[in-house]
Design an enzyme around this catalytic site. Sequence first.
Site, mmCIF file in Angstrom:
data_model
loop_
_atom_site.group_PDB
_atom_site.id
_atom_site.type_symbol
_atom_site.label_atom_id
_atom_site.label_comp_id
_atom_site.label_asym_id
_atom_site.label_seq_id
_atom_site.Cartn_x
_atom_site.Cartn_y
_atom_site.Cartn_z
ATOM 1 N N SER A 124 1.003 -1.175 0.112
ATOM 2 C CA SER A 124 -0.096 -0.037 -0.201
ATOM 3 C C SER A 124 0.767 1.354 -0.055
ATOM 4 C CB SER A 124 -0.872 -0.138 1.257
ATOM 5 O OG SER A 124 -1.466 1.182 1.307
ATOM 6 N N TYR A 149 -2.110 -1.731 11.016
ATOM 7 C CA TYR A 149 -2.255 -2.259 9.729
ATOM 8 C C TYR A 149 -1.191 -1.823 8.842
ATOM 9 C CZ TYR A 149 -3.937 -1.927 4.828
ATOM 10 O OH TYR A 149 -4.020 -2.136 3.437
ATOM 11 N N LYS A 153 1.924 -4.096 6.329
ATOM 12 C CA LYS A 153 2.501 -4.031 5.037
ATOM 13 C C LYS A 153 4.176 -3.895 4.832
ATOM 14 C CE LYS A 153 -1.626 -4.523 3.211
ATOM 15 N NZ LYS A 153 -1.926 -5.774 2.756
HETATM 16 P P1 NAD Z 1 -11.398 -6.926 1.078
HETATM 17 O O1 NAD Z 1 -11.579 -6.841 2.528
HETATM 18 O O2 NAD Z 1 -12.428 -6.444 0.118
HETATM 19 O O3 NAD Z 1 -10.646 -8.235 0.459
HETATM 20 C C1 NAD Z 1 -9.786 -9.087 1.558
HETATM 21 C C2 NAD Z 1 -10.551 -10.252 1.313
HETATM 22 O O4 NAD Z 1 -9.507 -11.332 2.150
HETATM 23 C C3 NAD Z 1 -11.855 -10.622 1.970
HETATM 24 O O5 NAD Z 1 -12.758 -11.153 0.975
HETATM 25 C C4 NAD Z 1 -11.450 -11.317 3.066
HETATM 26 O O6 NAD Z 1 -12.796 -12.053 3.688
HETATM 27 C C5 NAD Z 1 -10.521 -12.204 2.881
HETATM 28 N N1 NAD Z 1 -9.379 -12.440 4.049
HETATM 29 C C6 NAD Z 1 -8.967 -11.693 5.082
HETATM 30 N N2 NAD Z 1 -8.339 -12.502 5.901
HETATM 31 C C7 NAD Z 1 -8.352 -13.742 5.266
HETATM 32 C C8 NAD Z 1 -7.601 -15.047 5.834
HETATM 33 N N3 NAD Z 1 -7.063 -15.026 6.935
HETATM 34 N N4 NAD Z 1 -8.186 -16.082 4.922
HETATM 35 C C9 NAD Z 1 -8.888 -16.109 4.065
HETATM 36 N N5 NAD Z 1 -9.257 -14.839 3.576
HETATM 37 C C10 NAD Z 1 -9.061 -13.693 4.302
HETATM 38 O O7 NAD Z 1 -10.000 -5.882 0.579
HETATM 39 P P2 NAD Z 1 -9.315 -5.377 -0.730
HETATM 40 O O8 NAD Z 1 -9.841 -3.860 -0.809
HETATM 41 O O9 NAD Z 1 -9.748 -6.244 -1.880
HETATM 42 O O10 NAD Z 1 -7.853 -5.513 -0.323
HETATM 43 C C11 NAD Z 1 -7.155 -6.342 -0.762
HETATM 44 C C12 NAD Z 1 -5.678 -6.330 -0.367
HETATM 45 O O11 NAD Z 1 -5.349 -5.149 -0.849
HETATM 46 C C13 NAD Z 1 -5.629 -6.234 1.376
HETATM 47 O O12 NAD Z 1 -4.337 -6.872 1.369
HETATM 48 C C14 NAD Z 1 -5.434 -4.802 1.264
HETATM 49 O O13 NAD Z 1 -4.832 -4.562 2.458
HETATM 50 C C15 NAD Z 1 -4.599 -4.111 -0.009
HETATM 51 N N6 NAD Z 1 -4.992 -2.729 -0.062
HETATM 52 C C16 NAD Z 1 -6.175 -2.225 -0.439
HETATM 53 C C17 NAD Z 1 -6.371 -1.066 -0.387
HETATM 54 C C18 NAD Z 1 -7.687 -0.252 -0.609
HETATM 55 O O14 NAD Z 1 -7.903 0.855 -0.427
HETATM 56 N N7 NAD Z 1 -8.782 -1.022 -0.696
HETATM 57 C C19 NAD Z 1 -5.282 -0.011 -0.397
HETATM 58 C C20 NAD Z 1 -3.921 -0.493 -0.256
HETATM 59 C C21 NAD Z 1 -3.935 -1.953 -0.078
#
Ligand code: NAD
Length: 340
Positions: A124, A149, A153
Amino acid sequence: MKILVTGGAGFIGSHTVIELALAGHTPIIIDNFSNSRPSVLDGIESVLGYRPTLHTGDCTNPVFLTSVFEREHIDGIIHFAALKAVGESLEQPLRYYRNNIGSLIDILDMALHHGVRAFVFSSSATVYGDPETLPIPETAPRKPATSPYGNTKQIGEDILRDTTIMANGTLRSAALRYFNPIGAHPSGLIGELPLGTPNNLVPYLTQVAAGNRSTLTVFGNDYPTPDGTGIRDFIHVVDLAQAHIATLEVLFSEKRLLETSPVYNVGTGTGTSVKELIETFERVTGITVPYTVGPRRSGDITSCYADPQKINKELGWKAKLSVAQALEDAWRWQQNSPKQ
Ligand code: NAD
Ligand code: UDP
């Protein structure tokens, strides 16, 4: 190639599953539905015409993971699975470290023991903290994390790099530093479906526009920016999904990487203010969004946008879609999605 997508039912994961399939790969999803719903699979099926394989379970459970890796011959992994709410991570640090770091360690362990060749990690732009230069290049220093959080990362990038160095060429990897993903699939069949009150601007805004919430609060209009509101690099989630395919293609190829486990910014390179984003939404949808200006949100920075030249040059990926298109798509999805 068979690509394991952990967190494949989530916002970014579900869009990446579609792009993987369209690029000729076979996505295999793992999700524990801690922050998503099984109905996402219906949307993916409607777009693709078939239902990808889903293994429901937890990435911190090695017994479950072993059963998946023994059943599937996985060539590459995109590891999205993580908890992502900054405020919640301050209240529940151990849950965040256990889930985000524990899952990464377990998945990497599986990768090493089952001959996986390529690994992409979701990092991120939060690793840059409050940046000194704009746009932000990857050479900008990582700042001490201000939340558990954010720390997961930074630690995650380090764990990935150390493991990749040790693997000595058998496993290739990259970490993608996402800026602000927004939007939804243009079909309107999948999109962002936050459980409970959204933390992020766009899902909150679309819920206000739909009448599910009364007013949007703009967090501060006294920032040192042209209109006083914060500036971010909003990237269409389909563009972001495609960046993962471009990354995998290079990791699977013979192309020499300049670094072991490189990091790449995934952004458009253009900053958009909160006020500009609201105005763009109003223009493309014809809906007036009721909003009030409140105090700054604790921990928010003024401006954050990417210098995306490294990924443009090394991986041949560039964002193609506009903020206006992302907002149109987010609105189409909001109108189709269940009322929260
Ligand atoms: P999201 O919460 O929609 O998707 C994450 C998925 O992972 C969810 O479906 C959740 O149920 C699943 N999950 C979490 N822990 C788990 C585990 N231990 N076992 C199995 N499944 C698990 O989030 P997103 O927005 O799609 O983000 C995806 C990735 O991108 C994450 O790592 C997040 O930190 C990173 N990220 C997101 C953003 C953002 O703004 N959305 C920005 C930077 C980084
Ligand atoms: N924001 C806002 N109102 C909201 C949510 C967010 O004004 O209800 C602002 C926030 O202050 C920031 C920008 O919108 O300037 C993007 O915030 P978001 O939470 O979507 O992403 P962040 O950049 O914090 O990861």
